[in-house]
Design a protein around this motif. Sequence first.
Motif, PDB file in Angstrom:
ATOM      1  N   ARG A  39       0.736  -1.399  -0.111  1.00 55.60           N
ATOM      2  CA  ARG A  39      -0.122  -0.131   0.094  1.00 55.60           C
ATOM      3  C   ARG A  39       0.880   1.480  -0.058  1.00 55.60           C
ATOM      4  N   THR A  59      -2.991  -1.071  -8.751  1.00 56.65           N
ATOM      5  CA  THR A  59      -3.374  -1.076  -7.313  1.00 56.65           C
ATOM      6  C   THR A  59      -4.375   0.146  -7.021  1.00 56.65           C
ATOM      7  N   GLN A  60      -5.252  -0.122  -5.990  1.00 51.23           N
ATOM      8  CA  GLN A  60      -5.994   0.913  -5.519  1.00 51.23           C
ATOM      9  C   GLN A  60      -5.626   1.182  -4.342  1.00 51.23           C
ATOM     10  N   ASP A  61      -4.592   0.628  -3.680  1.00 51.85           N
ATOM     11  CA  ASP A  61      -3.976   1.048  -2.403  1.00 51.85           C
ATOM     12  C   ASP A  61      -3.037   2.195  -2.543  1.00 51.85           C
TER      13      ASP A  61
END
Length: 254
Positions: A39, A59-61
Amino acid sequence: MTTSFPDPAAFVGKVAFISGAASGIGAATAGRLARLGARLVLADRDAERLAAFAAQLATQDVLALNVDVTSMASVEQAIAAGIAHFGGLDLAVNSAGIDLPRCATAHYPAEDWDKVIAVNLTGVFNAVRNQIPAMLARGGGSIVNVSSIMGFRAFAGQPAYTAAKHGVIGLTKAAALDHAAQGVRINAVAPGFIETPLLAHLSEEKKQEAAMLHPVARLGQPDEITSVILFLLSDAASFVTGACYEVDGGYLAR
């Protein structure tokens, strides 16, 4: 117990702060960490470029922040925002840096000295100063600072850059000694000439000259530095702190 590297699960769920994340070594490191499940708190002064890069990551993190590393308050706020968003901080890579045209020391502009030292050395201190307490709150962590072959050698016409990169290595060692027993490992890498935006102002002829300064007879690629950074961040380097790894195609071996 020795941890092997690469461990596919080494970075899954870890929170990593990366400065200078919009390009070069910072971007290469962010990309690799994203693919490994970390993340990310990405910091750069170029907000537009950073946002475009973050949107491309798998990634969305990711939290992308406009940060001025020369400002203690700006860095403190960014790290606090990352902690509020992800719950803590485990890893950090401090790669923000600038270069300015060469000039002999006797004529070097004072304002250029201030700019280079502010970004390349004070910026690293500002980051480390705020990253360490955040990692202590998690029980430990790992920081990698990006120095340079110019942390060991001097180049004519570059007093500020040379001094700053020497300073990054000294800062890394001092901070590592201060917090070694507390589970925070702090190391540095010293890249040679790498194909990043810092070399964009060079002509192809000058780039070839720079390439031939390395015994391997080529420029390095950002991802080659990232591989060493990931090792230092990982538990595979659990007995490594206060070190500076030369990633320079043999430049410093001469």
